[in-house]
Enzyme design. Structure first.
Site, mmCIF file in Angstrom:
data_model
loop_
_atom_site.group_PDB
_atom_site.id
_atom_site.type_symbol
_atom_site.label_atom_id
_atom_site.label_comp_id
_atom_site.label_asym_id
_atom_site.label_seq_id
_atom_site.Cartn_x
_atom_site.Cartn_y
_atom_site.Cartn_z
ATOM 1 N N PRO A 1 0.794 -1.224 0.000
ATOM 2 C CA PRO A 1 0.000 0.000 0.000
ATOM 3 C C PRO A 1 0.833 1.285 0.000
ATOM 4 O O PRO A 1 1.892 1.357 0.642
ATOM 5 C CB PRO A 1 -0.817 -0.098 1.301
ATOM 6 C CG PRO A 1 -0.138 -1.130 2.122
ATOM 7 C CD PRO A 1 0.525 -2.074 1.158
ATOM 8 N N ASN A 2 0.316 2.232 -0.739
ATOM 9 C CA ASN A 2 0.868 3.597 -0.840
ATOM 10 C C ASN A 2 2.147 3.696 -1.672
ATOM 11 O O ASN A 2 2.611 4.800 -1.949
ATOM 12 C CB ASN A 2 1.107 4.209 0.561
ATOM 13 C CG ASN A 2 -0.173 4.298 1.361
ATOM 14 O OD1 ASN A 2 -1.172 4.816 0.865
ATOM 15 N ND2 ASN A 2 -0.196 3.765 2.566
ATOM 16 N N ARG B 1 4.874 11.065 -1.947
ATOM 17 C CA ARG B 1 4.632 10.894 -0.501
ATOM 18 C C ARG B 1 5.945 10.989 0.276
ATOM 19 O O ARG B 1 6.954 10.434 -0.144
ATOM 20 C CB ARG B 1 3.930 9.555 -0.220
ATOM 21 C CG ARG B 1 4.777 8.319 -0.483
ATOM 22 C CD ARG B 1 4.036 7.024 -0.191
ATOM 23 N NE ARG B 1 3.881 6.735 1.217
ATOM 24 C CZ ARG B 1 4.206 5.546 1.769
ATOM 25 N NH1 ARG B 1 4.722 4.578 1.031
ATOM 26 N NH2 ARG B 1 4.012 5.355 3.036
ATOM 27 N N TYR C 1 11.210 8.605 1.312
ATOM 28 C CA TYR C 1 11.111 7.688 0.164
ATOM 29 C C TYR C 1 11.699 8.247 -1.131
ATOM 30 O O TYR C 1 11.718 7.550 -2.138
ATOM 31 C CB TYR C 1 9.644 7.288 -0.057
ATOM 32 C CG TYR C 1 8.999 6.741 1.212
ATOM 33 C CD1 TYR C 1 9.600 5.696 1.914
ATOM 34 C CD2 TYR C 1 7.823 7.287 1.725
ATOM 35 C CE1 TYR C 1 9.037 5.204 3.091
ATOM 36 C CE2 TYR C 1 7.256 6.799 2.894
ATOM 37 C CZ TYR C 1 7.860 5.759 3.569
ATOM 38 O OH TYR C 1 7.305 5.270 4.730
ATOM 39 N N ASN D 1 8.421 -5.358 -1.105
ATOM 40 C CA ASN D 1 8.307 -4.211 -0.204
ATOM 41 C C ASN D 1 6.814 -4.045 0.034
ATOM 42 O O ASN D 1 6.105 -3.473 -0.791
ATOM 43 C CB ASN D 1 8.917 -2.949 -0.820
ATOM 44 C CG ASN D 1 8.812 -1.763 0.143
ATOM 45 O OD1 ASN D 1 8.152 -1.854 1.184
ATOM 46 N ND2 ASN D 1 9.438 -0.658 -0.216
ATOM 47 N N ALA E 1 3.344 -0.734 4.664
ATOM 48 C CA ALA E 1 2.863 -0.880 6.047
ATOM 49 C C ALA E 1 2.467 -2.319 6.383
ATOM 50 O O ALA E 1 2.524 -2.721 7.553
ATOM 51 C CB ALA E 1 1.683 0.060 6.279
ATOM 52 N N GLU F 1 13.624 -8.892 0.986
ATOM 53 C CA GLU F 1 12.767 -7.758 1.367
ATOM 54 C C GLU F 1 13.564 -6.465 1.270
ATOM 55 O O GLU F 1 14.735 -6.420 1.694
ATOM 56 C CB GLU F 1 12.246 -7.956 2.789
ATOM 57 C CG GLU F 1 11.345 -6.809 3.255
ATOM 58 C CD GLU F 1 10.482 -7.190 4.442
ATOM 59 O OE1 GLU F 1 9.610 -8.062 4.286
ATOM 60 O OE2 GLU F 1 10.675 -6.612 5.527
ATOM 61 N N HIS G 1 13.326 -2.131 1.919
ATOM 62 C CA HIS G 1 12.623 -0.916 2.351
ATOM 63 C C HIS G 1 13.440 0.283 1.916
ATOM 64 O O HIS G 1 14.669 0.299 2.068
ATOM 65 C CB HIS G 1 12.416 -0.908 3.868
ATOM 66 C CG HIS G 1 11.511 -2.002 4.292
ATOM 67 N ND1 HIS G 1 10.159 -1.953 4.070
ATOM 68 C CD2 HIS G 1 11.771 -3.203 4.840
ATOM 69 C CE1 HIS G 1 9.616 -3.080 4.498
ATOM 70 N NE2 HIS G 1 10.568 -3.870 4.955
ATOM 71 N N ARG H 1 13.165 4.616 12.499
ATOM 72 C CA ARG H 1 11.893 5.356 12.513
ATOM 73 C C ARG H 1 11.039 4.940 13.719
ATOM 74 O O ARG H 1 11.569 4.452 14.700
ATOM 75 C CB ARG H 1 11.188 5.115 11.168
ATOM 76 C CG ARG H 1 12.042 5.617 9.993
ATOM 77 C CD ARG H 1 11.349 5.440 8.673
ATOM 78 N NE ARG H 1 10.122 6.228 8.612
ATOM 79 C CZ ARG H 1 9.179 6.045 7.683
ATOM 80 N NH1 ARG H 1 9.343 5.125 6.744
ATOM 81 N NH2 ARG H 1 8.102 6.785 7.685
HETATM 82 C C1 DQA Z 1 8.447 1.252 3.654
HETATM 83 C C2 DQA Z 1 8.500 1.406 5.181
HETATM 84 C C3 DQA Z 1 7.137 1.145 5.799
HETATM 85 O O1 DQA Z 1 7.199 1.315 7.216
HETATM 86 C C4 DQA Z 1 6.120 2.120 5.259
HETATM 87 O O2 DQA Z 1 4.838 1.832 5.767
HETATM 88 C C5 DQA Z 1 6.095 2.170 3.768
HETATM 89 C C6 DQA Z 1 7.368 2.135 3.054
HETATM 90 C C7 DQA Z 1 9.798 1.630 3.002
HETATM 91 O O3 DQA Z 1 9.993 1.268 1.842
HETATM 92 O O4 DQA Z 1 10.619 2.301 3.624
HETATM 93 O O5 DQA Z 1 5.053 2.296 3.150
HETATM 94 O O6 DQA Z 1 8.171 -0.098 3.349
#
Ligand code: DQA
Length: 141
Positions: free
Chosen positions: A9-10, A17, A22, A72, A75, A96, A98, A105
């Site tokens: 998501p997102n 964002r 990011y 990735n 959340a 994985e 990020h 964080r």
């Molecule tokens: C994320 C880190 C997550 O905590 C966050 O919710 C994201 C992006 C990252 O790529 O740093 O959406 O996965």
């Protein structure tokens, strides 16, 4: 050789964002960078804001020929037993990634439920983390 990238998501809003976490590149730029860097590989990116759709996409990947899978889950990384369980079905190598350093964080980001069923995790290097993940997949073949 193909590599599947799964985004949660997102991440469709990358570039718009929280750029301080990011960066300013969007998903298309990420793909373009990987294609330029690894011209002999094919990349397929699947993004969904819905947990069940990601589970379904993982199930489909079980019988598909990928050299590896980069995840990735945004959340969902911190919450989803369902995605963790689905990942264990995959015969392919998994990494994985990020973009941000999740350990630098909020404390709720410090736990990854999905990272434990991947070979390793790369966190905090922005798009370059995906380059490292591809290198790690290639090195393991
Ligand atoms: C994320 C880190 C997550 O905590 C966050 O919710 C994201 C992006 C990252 O790529 O740093 O959406 O996965």
């Amino acid at each position: 050789m193909s590599i599947l990238i799964l985004h949660g998501p997102n991440l469709n809003m990358l570039g718009r964002r929280e750029k301080e976490h990011y960066g300013s590149g969007d998903q298309q730029e990420l793909l373009r960078m990987l294609e330029e860097r690894f011209p002999d590989l094919q990349f397929e990116l699947f993004q969904s804001n819905h947990e069940g759709e990601l589970v379904d996409r993982i199930h489909k990947a079980v019988d598909q020929e990928y050299a590896g899978v980069i995840v990735n889950f945004g959340a969902f990384t911190h919450t989803s037993v369902a995605l963790r369980d689905a990942l264990t079905l995959l015969p392919q190598d998994r990494i994985e990634v990020h973009l941000s350093n999740i350990h630098a964080r909020e404390s709720f980001r410090h736990t990854s439920l999905t990272g434990g069923v991947c070979r390793g995790m790369i966190s905090g290097f922005g798009f370059y983390g995906y380059v490292m993940a591809v290198e790690a997949l290639l090195q393991n073949r």
